[in-house]
Design a protein around this motif. Sequence first.
Motif, PDB file in Angstrom:
ATOM      1  N   TRP A 116      48.144  43.466  54.408  1.00 52.21           N
ATOM      2  CA  TRP A 116      47.362  43.688  53.206  1.00 52.21           C
ATOM      3  C   TRP A 116      47.957  44.819  52.387  1.00 52.21           C
ATOM      4  O   TRP A 116      48.690  45.669  52.898  1.00 52.21           O
ATOM      5  CB  TRP A 116      45.907  44.013  53.528  1.00 52.21           C
ATOM      6  N   SER A 117      47.631  44.803  51.118  1.00 53.92           N
ATOM      7  CA  SER A 117      47.944  45.913  50.219  1.00 53.92           C
ATOM      8  C   SER A 117      46.776  46.108  49.269  1.00 53.92           C
ATOM      9  O   SER A 117      46.155  45.134  48.828  1.00 53.92           O
ATOM     10  CB  SER A 117      49.216  45.638  49.411  1.00 53.92           C
ATOM     11  N   SER A 118      46.478  47.365  48.964  1.00 53.88           N
ATOM     12  CA  SER A 118      45.395  47.666  48.034  1.00 53.88           C
ATOM     13  C   SER A 118      45.957  48.268  46.758  1.00 53.88           C
ATOM     14  O   SER A 118      46.948  49.014  46.779  1.00 53.88           O
ATOM     15  CB  SER A 118      44.384  48.631  48.665  1.00 53.88           C
ATOM     16  N   VAL A 119      45.313  47.922  45.657  1.00 52.92           N
ATOM     17  CA  VAL A 119      45.667  48.421  44.330  1.00 52.92           C
ATOM     18  C   VAL A 119      44.396  48.985  43.694  1.00 52.92           C
ATOM     19  O   VAL A 119      43.373  48.295  43.646  1.00 52.92           O
ATOM     20  CB  VAL A 119      46.252  47.308  43.434  1.00 52.92           C
ATOM     21  N   THR A 120      44.463  50.216  43.231  1.00 54.06           N
ATOM     22  CA  THR A 120      43.314  50.858  42.601  1.00 54.06           C
ATOM     23  C   THR A 120      43.486  50.887  41.095  1.00 54.06           C
ATOM     24  O   THR A 120      44.552  51.244  40.591  1.00 54.06           O
ATOM     25  CB  THR A 120      43.137  52.296  43.116  1.00 54.06           C
ATOM     26  N   TRP A 121      42.448  50.484  40.385  1.00 55.25           N
ATOM     27  CA  TRP A 121      42.428  50.556  38.917  1.00 55.25           C
ATOM     28  C   TRP A 121      41.645  51.795  38.521  1.00 55.25           C
ATOM     29  O   TRP A 121      40.543  52.030  39.017  1.00 55.25           O
ATOM     30  CB  TRP A 121      41.789  49.296  38.347  1.00 55.25           C
ATOM     31  N   GLU A 122      42.188  52.592  37.605  1.00 63.48           N
ATOM     32  CA  GLU A 122      41.591  53.871  37.251  1.00 63.48           C
ATOM     33  C   GLU A 122      40.507  53.763  36.175  1.00 63.48           C
ATOM     34  O   GLU A 122      39.937  54.777  35.769  1.00 63.48           O
ATOM     35  CB  GLU A 122      42.682  54.838  36.772  1.00 63.48           C
ATOM     36  N   GLY A 123      40.224  52.558  35.692  1.00 63.78           N
ATOM     37  CA  GLY A 123      39.230  52.397  34.646  1.00 63.78           C
ATOM     38  C   GLY A 123      37.826  52.195  35.189  1.00 63.78           C
ATOM     39  O   GLY A 123      37.559  52.341  36.383  1.00 63.78           O
ATOM     40  N   TYR A 124      36.901  51.853  34.291  1.00 62.13           N
ATOM     41  CA  TYR A 124      35.526  51.586  34.705  1.00 62.13           C
ATOM     42  C   TYR A 124      35.156  50.146  34.365  1.00 62.13           C
ATOM     43  O   TYR A 124      35.615  49.585  33.372  1.00 62.13           O
ATOM     44  CB  TYR A 124      34.545  52.562  34.051  1.00 62.13           C
ATOM     45  N   GLY A 125      34.314  49.528  35.185  1.00 60.95           N
ATOM     46  CA  GLY A 125      33.882  48.157  34.980  1.00 60.95           C
ATOM     47  C   GLY A 125      34.045  47.338  36.242  1.00 60.95           C
ATOM     48  O   GLY A 125      34.416  47.855  37.305  1.00 60.95           O
ATOM     49  N   HIS A 126      33.765  46.044  36.140  1.00 65.52           N
ATOM     50  CA  HIS A 126      33.786  45.152  37.289  1.00 65.52           C
ATOM     51  C   HIS A 126      33.951  43.715  36.794  1.00 65.52           C
ATOM     52  O   HIS A 126      33.326  43.340  35.792  1.00 65.52           O
ATOM     53  CB  HIS A 126      32.471  45.297  38.073  1.00 65.52           C
ATOM     54  N   PRO A 127      34.787  42.900  37.476  1.00 69.15           N
ATOM     55  CA  PRO A 127      35.752  43.264  38.514  1.00 69.15           C
ATOM     56  C   PRO A 127      37.065  43.719  37.884  1.00 69.15           C
ATOM     57  O   PRO A 127      37.211  43.719  36.656  1.00 69.15           O
ATOM     58  CB  PRO A 127      35.923  41.949  39.273  1.00 69.15           C
ATOM     59  N   VAL A 128      38.026  44.070  38.722  1.00 67.93           N
ATOM     60  CA  VAL A 128      39.263  44.672  38.229  1.00 67.93           C
ATOM     61  C   VAL A 128      40.085  43.682  37.409  1.00 67.93           C
ATOM     62  O   VAL A 128      40.593  44.016  36.337  1.00 67.93           O
ATOM     63  CB  VAL A 128      40.085  45.234  39.406  1.00 67.93           C
ATOM     64  N   VAL A 129      40.234  42.445  37.901  1.00 71.87           N
ATOM     65  CA  VAL A 129      41.193  41.530  37.269  1.00 71.87           C
ATOM     66  C   VAL A 129      40.770  41.101  35.865  1.00 71.87           C
ATOM     67  O   VAL A 129      41.601  40.639  35.096  1.00 71.87           O
ATOM     68  CB  VAL A 129      41.449  40.280  38.134  1.00 71.87           C
ATOM     69  N   THR A 130      39.513  41.260  35.499  1.00 73.52           N
ATOM     70  CA  THR A 130      39.108  40.911  34.141  1.00 73.52           C
ATOM     71  C   THR A 130      39.359  42.043  33.157  1.00 73.52           C
ATOM     72  O   THR A 130      39.186  41.854  31.953  1.00 73.52           O
ATOM     73  CB  THR A 130      37.616  40.520  34.077  1.00 73.52           C
ATOM     74  N   HIS A 131      39.766  43.212  33.663  1.00 72.47           N
ATOM     75  CA  HIS A 131      39.945  44.373  32.791  1.00 72.47           C
ATOM     76  C   HIS A 131      41.357  44.942  32.774  1.00 72.47           C
ATOM     77  O   HIS A 131      41.736  45.573  31.794  1.00 72.47           O
ATOM     78  CB  HIS A 131      38.977  45.487  33.213  1.00 72.47           C
ATOM     79  N   SER A 132      42.107  44.767  33.842  1.00 73.50           N
ATOM     80  CA  SER A 132      43.401  45.432  33.966  1.00 73.50           C
ATOM     81  C   SER A 132      44.549  44.437  33.899  1.00 73.50           C
ATOM     82  O   SER A 132      44.674  43.560  34.760  1.00 73.50           O
ATOM     83  CB  SER A 132      43.463  46.203  35.298  1.00 73.50           C
ATOM     84  N   ASP A 133      45.411  44.589  32.891  1.00 68.81           N
ATOM     85  CA  ASP A 133      46.584  43.740  32.784  1.00 68.81           C
ATOM     86  C   ASP A 133      47.536  43.994  33.946  1.00 68.81           C
ATOM     87  O   ASP A 133      48.172  43.068  34.452  1.00 68.81           O
ATOM     88  CB  ASP A 133      47.282  43.992  31.448  1.00 68.81           C
ATOM     89  N   CYS A 134      47.625  45.225  34.359  1.00 65.31           N
ATOM     90  CA  CYS A 134      48.459  45.597  35.500  1.00 65.31           C
ATOM     91  C   CYS A 134      48.023  44.836  36.760  1.00 65.31           C
ATOM     92  O   CYS A 134      48.846  44.286  37.491  1.00 65.31           O
ATOM     93  CB  CYS A 134      48.352  47.103  35.701  1.00 65.31           C
ATOM     94  N   ALA A 135      46.715  44.777  36.991  1.00 70.77           N
ATOM     95  CA  ALA A 135      46.210  44.048  38.158  1.00 70.77           C
ATOM     96  C   ALA A 135      46.482  42.558  38.031  1.00 70.77           C
ATOM     97  O   ALA A 135      46.810  41.889  39.026  1.00 70.77           O
ATOM     98  CB  ALA A 135      44.715  44.305  38.326  1.00 70.77           C
ATOM     99  N   ARG A 136      46.356  42.024  36.829  1.00 73.84           N
ATOM    100  CA  ARG A 136      46.616  40.591  36.640  1.00 73.84           C
ATOM    101  C   ARG A 136      48.070  40.251  36.961  1.00 73.84           C
ATOM    102  O   ARG A 136      48.361  39.183  37.515  1.00 73.84           O
ATOM    103  CB  ARG A 136      46.267  40.190  35.208  1.00 73.84           C
TER     104      ARG A 136
END
Length: 514
Positions: A473-493
């Motif tokens: 496994w690997s974890s990625v943390t998004w520094e922004g606010y909201g839920h869930p991560v993939v709908t907000h962070s292009d980096c996560a996408r």
Amino acid sequence: MRRIGVAAIVLAVCTACGAGPSDRPEVAIVEQGGGSAPTTETATEIPQLQAPVRDLDWSDCKDATLGSLGLGAGPAGLSLECAGFTTSVDTSRGMTHLIEIGAMRARLPQTPDGAAPLVLTSGSDLASSSTLAALATGPSASLLEQQPIVAIDRRGIGASTPLDCLSTAERRALADLGQFTAGDVSNVDEVAALGRDATVECTDALQPYELAFDTAHAADDLEQLRELWEVDGLGLLGTGNGAAVALAYAAKYPAHVGRLVLDAPPATAVDAATAAEQRVQGQEAALANFSRRCAALNCSLGPDPTATITALRDQADAGNLGAVSSSSLLTAVSAFIGSPRGDQATRVRELADVLAAAERGDVAPLQDLIDTTETAVGTDGQFVARCSDGQQWPGPGRVVELQQTWAAKYPVFGADAAVALMRCAAWPTMAPPPLPSTIPVPVLVFSGAADPVIGDGGLATVTGSLSSAGARWSSVTWEGYGHPVVTHSDCARQALDRYLDSATLPSNGSACPA
């Protein structure tokens, strides 16, 4: 659509399913270290996902879905189609009564024909179809360029056979935490009584199936979908409570996990009070982020939006906002900030203006927001699912202690969050959600630094459970606010795209900017 009534499960056929995003160009993931998983995993031995051999009977539901959710049209050519499939209420007990599970599929014109779908579940937090609609109409729609995404609504929620076990008055009193019905008793005792009555109403209405609405049975519904599709494995994206459903699926059907993505997963194997405190921590952090952005925009809540919102909550608590309770106000604020909508940055002023109007005495816009919120997160199906999933609900004495402690530690959301634990205190004791003993594929985990739906305090328990299962496994943390991560962070996408394509994990402990 018919509803589940007293002592009967009926079929319902779906004809229409009813945070600071980061919209930057390609951005590198910043490695911050930590964790015990391999830093990079290129798993060429992991099979590609398969397209369905036999598909569901899809029909267009785009206009009805987007209209009911107040969403824009999305990218050109976006297709939203709805379907349903039947499943047994409880296969483990040999029950033959069937319920309908709602599904929605999102595609773009450039989505490859025959591409294997990614299966999305939001669990009990929000109808999965609503999460998908928000994803498909925002920046996250780019995920659809590689594969369709199919949302599966949890049983009793969204387009699945709905539950109808509480009266409107009972539902309203639970949402208000008994503020307008408490009389001479404490609000803790009043919510305890309301929770007992609601538990009796819903368990009586659902007998003998009252224990069949937890995460384990939601996982069975995903397996029913896999069997209908006639594929070897599913690619799963579980957001929030849906991550617990995805883990339960991996526990019960490990050989059929083709990809596993846990986006903002709740803590594993913790009691209800601990899970609630982690959520409150996320709410307070998300509100602080929202307030900083609101103040920077010179929004209508003034230079200190948090103070203004706290004062508004106190007005509601004193009964000075008409029928608006402090609990319903805070629920609406938290849900708005935690919305999966990718246009959240442009909506900061929208929420500010609604709250500022209420401060001036015009509560109609706020009441509209509360009504919309409760339709999305306050259904009977969600009450049953959340009570079923919780473990070791505290009693009144412990809740009184938490109310006092959390009011000091978490000054905006803490006190009401403690009292809200009494809603489910009378629910029958349920087995804890199953955890996998083995996972045959690498697992990608996303966590938000300020998540008002789940919080991030449970990340270590999730990755610990993955390690116990021998998973990579690997974890990625998004520094922004909201839920869930993939709908907000292009980096996560971007990380998700790579993982879905080749099961390649990013560096563990990576961070995506806000």
